[in-house]
Design a protein around this motif. Structure first.
Motif, PDB file in Angstrom:
ATOM      1  N   ARG A  22       0.874  -1.167   0.000  1.00  0.00           N
ATOM      2  CA  ARG A  22       0.000   0.000   0.000  1.00  0.00           C
ATOM      3  C   ARG A  22       0.916   1.222   0.000  1.00  0.00           C
ATOM      4  O   ARG A  22       1.999   1.177   0.591  1.00  0.00           O
ATOM      5  N   PRO A  23       0.481   2.305  -0.609  1.00  0.00           N
ATOM      6  CA  PRO A  23       1.287   3.523  -0.514  1.00  0.00           C
ATOM      7  C   PRO A  23       1.451   3.935   0.951  1.00  0.00           C
ATOM      8  O   PRO A  23       0.506   3.828   1.738  1.00  0.00           O
ATOM      9  N   THR A  24       2.649   4.364   1.310  1.00  0.00           N
ATOM     10  CA  THR A  24       2.905   4.784   2.680  1.00  0.00           C
ATOM     11  C   THR A  24       2.977   6.300   2.808  1.00  0.00           C
ATOM     12  O   THR A  24       2.571   6.854   3.825  1.00  0.00           O
TER      13      THR A  24
ATOM     14  N   PHE B 109       5.465   6.530  -2.417  1.00  0.00           N
ATOM     15  CA  PHE B 109       6.327   5.554  -1.758  1.00  0.00           C
ATOM     16  C   PHE B 109       5.488   4.374  -1.298  1.00  0.00           C
ATOM     17  O   PHE B 109       4.394   4.543  -0.767  1.00  0.00           O
ATOM     18  N   PHE B 110       6.027   3.164  -1.520  1.00  0.00           N
ATOM     19  CA  PHE B 110       5.280   1.967  -1.160  1.00  0.00           C
ATOM     20  C   PHE B 110       6.063   1.022  -0.249  1.00  0.00           C
ATOM     21  O   PHE B 110       5.475   0.147   0.376  1.00  0.00           O
ATOM     22  N   TYR B 111       7.387   1.168  -0.176  1.00  0.00           N
ATOM     23  CA  TYR B 111       8.205   0.291   0.670  1.00  0.00           C
ATOM     24  C   TYR B 111       9.539   0.976   0.920  1.00  0.00           C
ATOM     25  O   TYR B 111      10.275   1.257  -0.027  1.00  0.00           O
ATOM     26  N   ARG B 112       9.812   1.280   2.182  1.00  0.00           N
ATOM     27  CA  ARG B 112      11.059   1.957   2.553  1.00  0.00           C
ATOM     28  C   ARG B 112      11.296   3.155   1.631  1.00  0.00           C
ATOM     29  O   ARG B 112      10.454   4.031   1.546  1.00  0.00           O
TER      30      ARG B 112
ATOM     31  N   VAL C 245      -4.618   8.457  -6.798  1.00  0.00           N
ATOM     32  CA  VAL C 245      -4.399   7.919  -5.452  1.00  0.00           C
ATOM     33  C   VAL C 245      -4.734   8.972  -4.401  1.00  0.00           C
ATOM     34  O   VAL C 245      -5.349   8.666  -3.379  1.00  0.00           O
ATOM     35  N   GLU C 246      -4.383  10.217  -4.665  1.00  0.00           N
ATOM     36  CA  GLU C 246      -4.667  11.285  -3.709  1.00  0.00           C
ATOM     37  C   GLU C 246      -6.173  11.459  -3.491  1.00  0.00           C
ATOM     38  O   GLU C 246      -6.630  11.595  -2.358  1.00  0.00           O
TER      39      GLU C 246
ATOM     40  N   ASN D 279      -7.112   2.906  -0.008  1.00  0.00           N
ATOM     41  CA  ASN D 279      -7.920   2.280  -1.065  1.00  0.00           C
ATOM     42  C   ASN D 279      -7.067   1.864  -2.256  1.00  0.00           C
ATOM     43  O   ASN D 279      -7.599   1.518  -3.305  1.00  0.00           O
ATOM     44  N   THR D 280      -5.753   1.912  -2.091  1.00  0.00           N
ATOM     45  CA  THR D 280      -4.830   1.629  -3.197  1.00  0.00           C
ATOM     46  C   THR D 280      -3.944   0.440  -2.858  1.00  0.00           C
ATOM     47  O   THR D 280      -3.440   0.339  -1.749  1.00  0.00           O
ATOM     48  N   ARG D 281      -3.778  -0.446  -3.831  1.00  0.00           N
ATOM     49  CA  ARG D 281      -2.871  -1.589  -3.700  1.00  0.00           C
ATOM     50  C   ARG D 281      -1.861  -1.519  -4.832  1.00  0.00           C
ATOM     51  O   ARG D 281      -2.205  -1.226  -5.974  1.00  0.00           O
ATOM     52  N   VAL D 282      -0.610  -1.831  -4.498  1.00  0.00           N
ATOM     53  CA  VAL D 282       0.467  -1.903  -5.482  1.00  0.00           C
ATOM     54  C   VAL D 282       0.957  -3.332  -5.500  1.00  0.00           C
ATOM     55  O   VAL D 282       1.435  -3.834  -4.480  1.00  0.00           O
TER      56      VAL D 282
END
Length: 162
Positions: free
Chosen positions: A87-89, A110-113, A149-150, A156-159
């Motif tokens: 998920r977006p962070t 950003f989605f991971y680190r 996404v905003e 509500n967003t999946r990557v």
């Protein structure tokens, strides 16, 4: 039950279509008649971002409807783009890399680190692995994705990267 003298169309209009906004009703009618995907200008839709590393493509779906297919650039040899479901962070319209010479990363999701989906000026590299691990898009596509996404929310967003 239909009242005497009422048609099925008038019954449907009064019971189902009238309570809906005109835009929603039009979307439903177009979907039923043409099989067209409705507009997604409202919030709280489910956004799915699928990144195919082998094909260097991103497919963006809204509520299960494929909305965009874009070329991407992911990690080149010696670097990795993390695979998995995220998920977006955090999100930044304007961002600069703290790790790679203050490089611009417009419309960062950003989605991971420190890994993000973002715009790039290296347009000739799109469609081929060329990044340090981030997923790069044409800046116009990055902005469109960022806005989507905003409006609909990070939750509500999946990557999905594979």
């Amino acid at each position: 039950m239909l009242a005497r003298g009422h048609s099925l169309i008038s019954f449907l209009k009064t019971q189902f279509i009238a309570p809906l906004s005109k835009a929603v009703a039009l979307g439903l009618v177009l979907t039923a008649i043409l099989g067209a995907a409705p507009s997604f200008a409202t919030a709280n839709n489910v956004i799915q971002i699928r990144v195919d590393l082998a094909k260097q493509k991103m497919v963006v779906s809204v509520n299960g409807w494929k909305k965009h297919t874009w070329p991407i650039s992911s990690a080149r040899d010696g670097f990795d783009t993390p695979e998995g479901l995220y998920r977006p962070t955090r999100m930044y319209e304007t961002y600069r890399s703290k790790e790679y010479n203050n490089a611009p990363m417009p419309y960062s999701i950003f989605f991971y680190r420190g890994y993000a989906i973002h715009g790039t000026s290296a347009l000739k590299s799109l469609g081929t692995p060329a990044s340090h691990g981030c997923i790069r898009l044409h800046p116009d596509n990055a902005k469109e994705l960022f806005d989507l996404v905003e409006v609909n929310g990070k939750n509500n967003t999946r990557v999905f990267i594979h």
